[in-house]
Design an enzyme around this catalytic site. Sequence first.
Site, PDB file in Angstrom:
ATOM      1  N   CYS A 204       0.836  -1.204   0.000  1.00  0.00           N
ATOM      2  CA  CYS A 204       0.000   0.000   0.000  1.00  0.00           C
ATOM      3  C   CYS A 204       0.869   1.252   0.000  1.00  0.00           C
ATOM      4  CB  CYS A 204      -0.898  -0.052   1.231  1.00  0.00           C
ATOM      5  SG  CYS A 204      -1.375   1.531   1.883  1.00  0.00           S
ATOM      6  N   GLU A 205       0.612   2.157  -0.928  1.00  0.00           N
ATOM      7  CA  GLU A 205       1.479   3.333  -1.043  1.00  0.00           C
ATOM      8  C   GLU A 205       1.212   4.377   0.050  1.00  0.00           C
ATOM      9  OE1 GLU A 205       0.789   4.628  -5.051  1.00  0.00           O
ATOM     10  OE2 GLU A 205      -0.637   6.163  -4.429  1.00  0.00           O
ATOM     11  N   HIS A 206       0.102   4.232   0.765  1.00  0.00           N
ATOM     12  CA  HIS A 206      -0.174   5.192   1.842  1.00  0.00           C
ATOM     13  C   HIS A 206       0.529   4.827   3.145  1.00  0.00           C
ATOM     14  CE1 HIS A 206      -4.125   6.477  -0.302  1.00  0.00           C
ATOM     15  NE2 HIS A 206      -3.068   7.098  -0.776  1.00  0.00           N
ATOM     16  N   HIS A 207       0.730   3.518   3.379  1.00  0.00           N
ATOM     17  CA  HIS A 207       1.299   3.087   4.658  1.00  0.00           C
ATOM     18  C   HIS A 207       2.541   2.196   4.504  1.00  0.00           C
ATOM     19  CE1 HIS A 207      -3.022   3.895   5.451  1.00  0.00           C
ATOM     20  NE2 HIS A 207      -2.559   4.421   6.562  1.00  0.00           N
TER      21      HIS A 207
ATOM     22  N   GLN B 177      -4.994  -0.406  -4.468  1.00  0.00           N
ATOM     23  CA  GLN B 177      -5.718  -1.514  -5.093  1.00  0.00           C
ATOM     24  C   GLN B 177      -6.499  -1.074  -6.346  1.00  0.00           C
ATOM     25  OE1 GLN B 177      -7.926  -4.145  -2.466  1.00  0.00           O
ATOM     26  NE2 GLN B 177      -9.406  -4.592  -4.066  1.00  0.00           N
TER      27      GLN B 177
ATOM     28  N   HIS C  67      -6.007  -5.701   3.467  1.00  0.00           N
ATOM     29  CA  HIS C  67      -5.011  -4.640   3.628  1.00  0.00           C
ATOM     30  C   HIS C  67      -4.561  -4.618   5.083  1.00  0.00           C
ATOM     31  CE1 HIS C  67      -5.844  -2.355  -0.232  1.00  0.00           C
ATOM     32  NE2 HIS C  67      -6.725  -3.324  -0.235  1.00  0.00           N
TER      33      HIS C  67
ATOM     34  N   CYS D 148      -2.894  -2.462   6.577  1.00  0.00           N
ATOM     35  CA  CYS D 148      -3.054  -1.125   7.178  1.00  0.00           C
ATOM     36  C   CYS D 148      -4.464  -0.932   7.718  1.00  0.00           C
ATOM     37  CB  CYS D 148      -2.688  -0.020   6.183  1.00  0.00           C
ATOM     38  SG  CYS D 148      -3.678  -0.020   4.692  1.00  0.00           S
TER      39      CYS D 148
HETATM   40 ZN    ZN Z   1      -2.748   1.666   3.538  1.00  0.00          ZN
END
Ligand code: ZN
Length: 185
Positions: free
Chosen positions: A76-79, A117, A145, A147
């Site tokens: 995941c590119e956010h976390h 995703q 996920h 995260c």
């Molecule tokens: Zn994430």
Amino acid sequence: MVNQDKIRQAVTLLLEGIGEDPNRPGLVETPDRIAKMYEEIFSGMEQDAAEHLTKTFPVQDNAMVLEKDITFYSTCEHHLMPFFGCAHIAYVPDGCVVGLSKLARTVEVFARRAQLQEQMGAQIADALMQHLQPKGVMVMLEAEHLCMTMRGVKKPGSRTISVVTRGVFAQDAELRQNFMLTVQR
Ligand code: ZN
């Protein structure tokens, strides 16, 4: 290109940031291990789906081709936490098909990156449309996920489902239904 030096430096700082001693025996090789691991899990950055989708075979019958339960692991590119699950990919050929293993390879190209995703599904669908030029593509991704399930709302085992349609799949509800029935079987 993955820069292993930068990753090693960053992991050392990260360990200091969480209050750890990066020099204690259990952690001393961790920056190096992570640098090597990242080279593998972000290797899709250097790949182009065209490598896998340009060798095609002619077909007479343009019936839907569906490959389901293609396992993938992405980040995941956010976390920078894993999300993983399976991909189901269908297309309606327009005179040519690719080898079935190439669909799984295309999933790998886009999974091995810092990713979202929904974006991953769209990239897979667009790569197929561009290189194979079928009448349409449908991609469904189902993933857990970490995260979401390891922190925050903490709902272990909950899965996120995303669907992307292109061409005839966007226009034809019966075709989409056919896809769903086959995937659920
Ligand atoms: Zn994430």
